[in-house]
Design a protein around this motif. Structure first.
Motif, PDB file in Angstrom:
ATOM      1  N   THR A 107      -1.773   2.774   1.257  1.00  0.00           N
ATOM      2  CA  THR A 107      -1.172   1.584   1.481  1.00  0.00           C
ATOM      3  C   THR A 107      -1.954   0.563   2.461  1.00  0.00           C
ATOM      4  N   ALA A 108      -2.343   1.388   3.372  1.00  0.00           N
ATOM      5  CA  ALA A 108      -3.072   0.591   4.478  1.00  0.00           C
ATOM      6  C   ALA A 108      -4.403  -0.076   4.037  1.00  0.00           C
ATOM      7  N   ILE A 109      -5.041   0.710   3.219  1.00  0.00           N
ATOM      8  CA  ILE A 109      -6.206   0.209   2.454  1.00  0.00           C
ATOM      9  C   ILE A 109      -5.915  -0.750   1.471  1.00  0.00           C
ATOM     10  N   PHE A 125      -2.902  -2.229 -12.013  1.00  0.00           N
ATOM     11  CA  PHE A 125      -4.141  -1.518 -11.773  1.00  0.00           C
ATOM     12  C   PHE A 125      -4.289  -0.193 -10.753  1.00  0.00           C
ATOM     13  N   GLY A 126      -3.018  -0.096 -10.281  1.00  0.00           N
ATOM     14  CA  GLY A 126      -2.974   1.102  -9.544  1.00  0.00           C
ATOM     15  C   GLY A 126      -2.661   0.792  -7.948  1.00  0.00           C
ATOM     16  N   GLY A 127      -2.656  -0.214  -7.417  1.00  0.00           N
ATOM     17  CA  GLY A 127      -2.789  -0.771  -6.045  1.00  0.00           C
ATOM     18  C   GLY A 127      -1.528   0.075  -5.323  1.00  0.00           C
ATOM     19  N   SER A 128      -1.513   0.531  -4.022  1.00  0.00           N
ATOM     20  CA  SER A 128      -0.313   1.015  -3.414  1.00  0.00           C
ATOM     21  C   SER A 128       0.126  -0.027  -2.516  1.00  0.00           C
ATOM     22  N   SER A 160       1.046   0.254  10.916  1.00  0.00           N
ATOM     23  CA  SER A 160       0.763  -0.875  11.523  1.00  0.00           C
ATOM     24  C   SER A 160      -0.697  -1.198  12.176  1.00  0.00           C
ATOM     25  N   LYS A 161      -0.944  -0.019  12.940  1.00  0.00           N
ATOM     26  CA  LYS A 161      -2.164  -0.501  13.820  1.00  0.00           C
ATOM     27  C   LYS A 161      -3.406   0.005  12.688  1.00  0.00           C
TER      28      LYS A 161
END
Length: 428
Positions: free
Chosen positions: A325-327, A113-116, A249-250
């Protein structure tokens, strides 16, 4: 007397290696086969997603489904890679076998479904889960169980990327910042190598990357100036890679903390994350940052492979992928961070190569491994990864980029259960 003792010592070492080879064979065979199925499934689902882009609209619902799958399986499974690291540090209730199918299904849902997200986390978690399951019938001691868990991590990593030596070193280096556990060195290499061979046996290949031969072999009177200039550019790349890694990372941690604070219900966090990803993808060109990012049927889309060529990445491709990617990871989707880190590093290298006037393929390759080295605090494993993926001509530059990135990331990292024996500057 000393000679006799030495002979007995070698017999004991031989038995140690034979024993761990016997233990590694079933472990590596199972993990290599699971990774082969996983990689094949990822490719097939990526094709489906690219063919039907409207699937992205269901990403919020997919996030809710993943949340309830993990909620049903028990909260311990939510810790993922950190659960395995914790079990190696302080053996407890064990790594549940259900983690393997759970993380596999959740990762495939994320990518469909498109998640990074990536794939290393899935492979390592499957490896740890299978390893702990095999430890019980073999009735292993606490120390041997730790070693088998490390072998499972190494096997998963080595098979998913086709880098068996890196897989072994990664498992040993990621555990403790400041120490490598040499007693498990050969068992991890055996497991990683056999898992990679098993994965190849099933006909599942890996995307190849290459760096064109160049003139940088050493600094001598005949080429000291161009080599010195290139060396300076690589140092700048390592510095940038470390800073970008720390930012990733942060930001991932900040996204997680903020969503826990602001979103009223836990199951709504991945749903909100899915909506954010959909909104960001509506910005022109941003659909490139969905999914794995290794390849795309459209050659004009930014991917890891494209980043090795002129025009293969936009100036801020690394920043967009970092945000996506962080989200995705920070708000509860599964898969891991390493392949997105490869994307971030390769596109960062592409951008810096153009700004600094350096070879694009070389800088993309160095960024590829340097951002990963900084985010996982594994500079030695990532230097060897450069050797396994790109060849040996630029081995010195691999080390320089990875080592500098490692220092400039500070004491951040994507694994919260990674323990620090010493600071990076040597303080206890």
């Amino acid at each position: 007397m000393k000679k006799s003792f030495a002979y007995f010592e070698q017999i004991g070492i031989t038995w140690f290696l034979v024993r761990w080879t016997i233990l590694a064979i079933p472990l590596a065979t199972i993990i290599g086969s699971l990774v082969a199925f996983f990689l094949w499934s990822l490719d097939e689902l990526t094709l489906v997603r690219l063919k039907f882009p409207w699937l992205l609209a269901f990403l919020p619902a997919a996030g809710v489904l993943i949340y309830f799958l993990y909620d049903l399986a028990g909260k311990r499974t939510e810790k993922g890679n950190n659960l395995i690291l914790d079990e190696i540090h302080e053996p407890g209730a064990g790594v549940p076998l259900r983690l393997a199918p759970l993380v596999l299904i959740a990762t495939l849902i994320t990518h469909l479904f498109g998640g990074s997200a990536g794939r290393e986390g899935t492979a390592v978690q499957m490896g740890g889960s299978i390893a702990d399951a095999l430890a019980k019938p073999f009735r292993l001691s606490t120390q041997d169980r730790r070693t088998l868990l490390l072998c499972g991590m190494a096997a998963g990593f080595g098979a998913v990327f086709g880098t068996p030596v890196t897989g072994a070193l990664f498992a040993l280096e990621v555990l403790l910042l400041g120490q490598i556990i040499h007693t498990a060195l050969l068992p991890c290499l055996i497991a990683s190598f056999l898992a990679d061979i098993t994965c190849q046996y099933w006909g599942v290949g890996h995307v190849g990357y290459s760096i064109a031969p160049g003139s940088f072999l050493r600094i001598d009177p005949s080429n000291w100036l161009p080599s010195s200039l290139l060396l300076g550019k690589v140092i700048l790349l390592g510095l940038a890679a470390g800073l970008v890694s720390a930012c990733f990372s942060k930001l991932t941690q900040l996204v997680k903390q903020t969503s826990n604070l602001l979103v009223p219900r836990a199951w709504m966090i991945p749903m909100t994350g899915g909506l954010l990803i959909i909104g960001l993808s509506l910005i022109p060109g941003n659909s490139a940052y969905l999914g794995l990012g290794v390849w795309n049927a459209d050659p004009s889309v930014t991917t890891i492979s494209a980043a090795f060529s002129l025009g293969g990445a936009e100036q801020f491709s690394f920043a967009w992928k970092l945000l996506f990617t962080a989200i995705t990871i920070g708000m509860g989707f599964k898969g891991g961070e390493v392949t997105p880190l490869f994307f971030i590093g390769a596109t960062l290298g592409n951008t810096l190569a153009i700004l600094l006037g350096a070879p694009i393929d070389l800088m993309a390759g160095l960024g590829f491994i340097a951002v990963f080295a900084a985010a996982t605090n594994t500079p030695i494993a990532c230097t060897i990864m450069g050797l396994e993926l790109f060849g040996g001509e630029y081995f010195l530059l691999y080390a320089i980029a990875c080592f500098i990135a490692y220092y400039f990331s500070g004491h951040t990292g994507i694994y919260s259960s990674q323990r620090m024996l010493q600071s990076k500057t040597g303080d206890l």
